[in-house]
Write an enzyme that holds these catalytic residues in place. Sequence first.
Site, PDB file in Angstrom:
ATOM      1  CE  LYS A 223      67.577  79.225 -42.013  1.00 59.97           C
ATOM      2  NZ  LYS A 223      66.466  79.020 -41.086  1.00 59.97           N
ATOM      3  NE  ARG A 257      62.101  83.273 -44.280  1.00 60.80           N
ATOM      4  CZ  ARG A 257      63.383  83.560 -44.384  1.00 60.80           C
ATOM      5  NH1 ARG A 257      64.286  82.602 -44.412  1.00 60.80           N
ATOM      6  NH2 ARG A 257      63.772  84.823 -44.440  1.00 60.80           N
TER       7      ARG A 257
HETATM    8  C1  9MG Z   1      63.733  85.139 -41.180  1.00 54.63           C
HETATM    9  N1  9MG Z   1      64.065  83.735 -41.147  1.00 54.63           N
HETATM   10  C2  9MG Z   1      65.285  83.189 -41.384  1.00 54.63           C
HETATM   11  N2  9MG Z   1      65.220  81.853 -41.253  1.00 54.63           N
HETATM   12  C3  9MG Z   1      63.934  81.564 -40.935  1.00 54.63           C
HETATM   13  C4  9MG Z   1      63.247  80.376 -40.654  1.00 54.63           C
HETATM   14  O1  9MG Z   1      63.852  79.204 -40.655  1.00 54.63           O
HETATM   15  N3  9MG Z   1      61.941  80.450 -40.378  1.00 54.63           N
HETATM   16  C5  9MG Z   1      61.293  81.644 -40.333  1.00 54.63           C
HETATM   17  N4  9MG Z   1      59.978  81.640 -40.029  1.00 54.63           N
HETATM   18  N5  9MG Z   1      61.905  82.804 -40.593  1.00 54.63           N
HETATM   19  C6  9MG Z   1      63.197  82.757 -40.878  1.00 54.63           C
END
Ligand code: 9MG
Length: 284
Positions: A223, A257
């Site tokens: 990010k 994630r």
């Molecule tokens: C779809 N998506 C993109 N970034 C995310 C994040 O930080 N958390 C979650 N739950 N979904 C995300």
Amino acid sequence: MQHILNVNNKTLDLASPQVMGIVNLTPDSFSDGGKFNSIDNALAQVEQMLSDGVSIIDLGGESTRPGAPDVAESEELNRVIPVLKAIKKRFAVMVSVDTSKAGVMAEALNYDVDIINDVCALKNEGCLEVVSQTDIPVCLMHMQGSPRTMQKQPTYHDIIEDIKTFFHQRINACQQVGIDKQRLILDVGFGFGKTLTQNYHLLANLSQFHEFKLPLLSGTSRKSMIGNLLNCDVEQRLAGSLTTAIIAAQQGAQILRVHDVKETVDALKVLQATTDNKLLSKEN
Ligand code: 9MG
């Protein structure tokens, strides 16, 4: 607090952090340039992630990067459902669908999706109702604004307290329609309506969100909180992504994630060995 996800005859023990691998099905995905937008490509990516140690596959058909355009429901369904069906046919892995549309949630439920991952925390029309008809886990993520506007001027009174208030409200909204609190996973939403400083303040204080006694999901992979800090492009954010994942794990985040599954699994093994050793040396 022990958390175990039990869904569709699959079990995931969250006593140690688990990796959720991102499979983007969007042509405009910010971090992989839409490389994985055919069924075969997606299956190959899932196979690789499984051999790398992934626990959950997160499928998304609408980009949530800042400024991303909205996608029509029919288009999102076309992107997500055939891939969900194909993964379910071939692999026994847990699959979450990243969507904020009730229609996509409902259709994914017809194909045994295991988790709903909603960056809008079930605020959109019909979502609470659709999810209340099931008993699968749901991730409620915090976002200020919408993907189109969220980075304009995020303001908070006290970001930690404001997000806690948001979680209380969304947990209550879920419970009011009969969604059991124990099905919920919380996510502070790194990069969703937060400045660089606010993102790192949240990361440093992630453990405070354990007061809800629910699993925490953390998504920092590739990010701009990494790119803007290090002044680097998306393909140069691996070191930053791993570092933030490990900090989140040290703060007790149960689900990470990520795009880079193998590297994250390796980093977690190093963390685990260190934690085990610390326990051992206390005993001796
Ligand atoms: C779809 N998506 C993109 N970034 C995310 C994040 O930080 N958390 C979650 N739950 N979904 C995300």
